[in-house]
Design an enzyme around this catalytic site. Sequence first.
Site, mmCIF file in Angstrom:
data_model
loop_
_atom_site.group_PDB
_atom_site.id
_atom_site.type_symbol
_atom_site.label_atom_id
_atom_site.label_comp_id
_atom_site.label_asym_id
_atom_site.label_seq_id
_atom_site.Cartn_x
_atom_site.Cartn_y
_atom_site.Cartn_z
ATOM 1 N N ASN A 1 0.311 7.361 10.311
ATOM 2 C CA ASN A 1 0.336 9.199 10.348
ATOM 3 C C ASN A 1 -0.906 9.545 10.932
ATOM 4 O O ASN A 1 -0.852 10.044 11.926
ATOM 5 C CB ASN A 1 0.622 9.260 8.780
ATOM 6 C CG ASN A 1 1.958 9.483 8.455
ATOM 7 O OD1 ASN A 1 2.688 10.322 8.736
ATOM 8 N ND2 ASN A 1 2.205 8.383 7.704
ATOM 9 N N ASP A 2 -2.008 9.641 10.145
ATOM 10 C CA ASP A 2 -3.219 10.408 10.392
ATOM 11 C C ASP A 2 -3.736 9.745 11.745
ATOM 12 O O ASP A 2 -4.344 10.599 12.342
ATOM 13 C CB ASP A 2 -3.962 10.203 9.191
ATOM 14 C CG ASP A 2 -3.435 10.836 7.968
ATOM 15 O OD1 ASP A 2 -3.014 11.834 8.052
ATOM 16 O OD2 ASP A 2 -3.929 10.234 6.703
ATOM 17 N N VAL A 3 -3.689 8.518 11.943
ATOM 18 C CA VAL A 3 -4.422 7.947 13.086
ATOM 19 C C VAL A 3 -4.010 8.249 14.419
ATOM 20 O O VAL A 3 -4.309 8.106 15.564
ATOM 21 C CB VAL A 3 -4.555 6.444 12.758
ATOM 22 C CG1 VAL A 3 -5.444 6.062 11.681
ATOM 23 C CG2 VAL A 3 -3.343 5.691 12.997
ATOM 24 N N TYR B 1 -2.304 9.902 4.361
ATOM 25 C CA TYR B 1 -3.065 9.946 3.343
ATOM 26 C C TYR B 1 -3.905 11.251 3.293
ATOM 27 O O TYR B 1 -4.374 11.723 2.307
ATOM 28 C CB TYR B 1 -3.958 8.790 3.325
ATOM 29 C CG TYR B 1 -3.719 7.672 2.461
ATOM 30 C CD1 TYR B 1 -2.706 8.073 1.246
ATOM 31 C CD2 TYR B 1 -4.175 6.397 2.366
ATOM 32 C CE1 TYR B 1 -2.222 6.838 0.425
ATOM 33 C CE2 TYR B 1 -3.814 5.400 1.601
ATOM 34 C CZ TYR B 1 -3.046 5.728 0.601
ATOM 35 O OH TYR B 1 -2.563 4.572 -0.145
ATOM 36 N N ALA B 2 -4.207 11.657 4.364
ATOM 37 C CA ALA B 2 -4.780 13.170 4.505
ATOM 38 C C ALA B 2 -4.168 14.270 4.064
ATOM 39 O O ALA B 2 -4.689 15.309 3.860
ATOM 40 C CB ALA B 2 -5.306 13.455 6.157
#
Length: 474
Positions: free
Chosen positions: A400-402, A440-441
């Site tokens: 996701n965030d990466v 997670y962010a």
Amino acid sequence: MMNGPLASFLTDANFKSVLYIVAFSLFIYGLSGLTGPKTAVRGNRIAAIGMSIAVVATLLVDPFHNPVLIIIGSLIGVGVGVPAARKVKMTAMPQMVALFNGVGGGAVALIAWAEFRTSGGFDVTPTYIVVFSLFSAIVGSVSFWGSNIAFGKLQELISGAPITLKALQLPVQALVGLVAIGSAVAIATGSTSEGLMVLLLISAGVFGVLLVLPIGGADMPVVISLLNAFTGLAAAAAGVSLDNQALIVAGMIVGASGTILTQQMAIAMNRTIVSVIAGGFGGGGGDAPAGAAGAGGGTVRSTSASDVAIQMAYARLVVIVPGYGMAVSQAQHAVKEMANLLESKGVEVKYAIHPVAGRMPGHMNVLLAEADVPYEQLKEMDDINGEFKRTDVSLVIGANDVTNPDARNKADSPIYGMPILNVDESQSTIVLKRSMSSGYAGIDNPLFVDPKTSMLFGDAKASVEAITEELKAL
């Protein structure tokens, strides 16, 4: 009690020093082997042999105090540690690391307490020994309780979202920190009250809890490394107070490596260590139904396993981007089988590894190494980002965030400036996810509504296996 020439030789200080030097050498040589999957197992075994030698050297004491307690403690440790390490799933490895690291910190804190009691409250102990003992007590307690909170968040026993006391957070945290330091000062200046020592351990433990609770799930890889460094420093300090060279060297190695890794993880997230400790970032995200409108009201395009198989079968270069979703579904072996099939069709396959993908440093590397993916195919972020513009298909598995382009394009995004994998530069992107949940962010990912992106919803392992079956039929 041992007697005779052999006993004298075995308990001689020079012989123990030689054993410690051998143990130190094996620690360092074993650690050097952990730099790559091909040598990691051997390096781990070599370091374990070094630790065994250090333990034997430490126990070569005449008279041999409390052998029954030592044997019982060793059996309990082996009985708990070996089954836990053998049975733990790769998805649970981060929380096991956090838990075991916390045990180390807790052991150091208890050693400091035991030294306090056996010395009559440090009554005739040199000042520098007292200082090191108290330091190890405070830091060890912080590490133990902080690691347990990290374990709870990773195990989802506690919410991954930041948990704070709001306006009272900093005052309360400062208060318990001052209580711990004040107790240490009182003991160092002559107080022999065991109540003060207990108060020190409790207040340091509360500080550790308050330190980690406000930190969101997005920062957990950094937190694990930071607490690991804390434990190492506490162990080194305990080694000074116990005059044990093995503990000093091992603690300094752990402390130094943990500090370096913490800094590298923070850089990989474009975060400072101070901002991580300040907390408040990342809440684990929330679920949204498959096919829901994405970030900014964009349209989510669903696809099928057969369409994905066709795209990849006729590609020149496919880049696989693994994330925590691959770990959860244990899809690494299915991914390896799919990659082998693609390569048999003449497709070049590479793996893009972000430093903080997953829940601990190196999480994806370990998973893929377990599936015997050639190490040469694992490309670090800096090496692979230049390849995406010539990539026909990027297959994102639970990341996701990466992969979030907002890190480059949206100045007010919480992750703005964080180095990411530039999968949006690929000719086509396929994202495997259970739903439209955020990472997670706790923020939306515009990659999911990019016109070049298609979403294949479902369990990652099942989706990869379905793609593989479609590839076999082509």
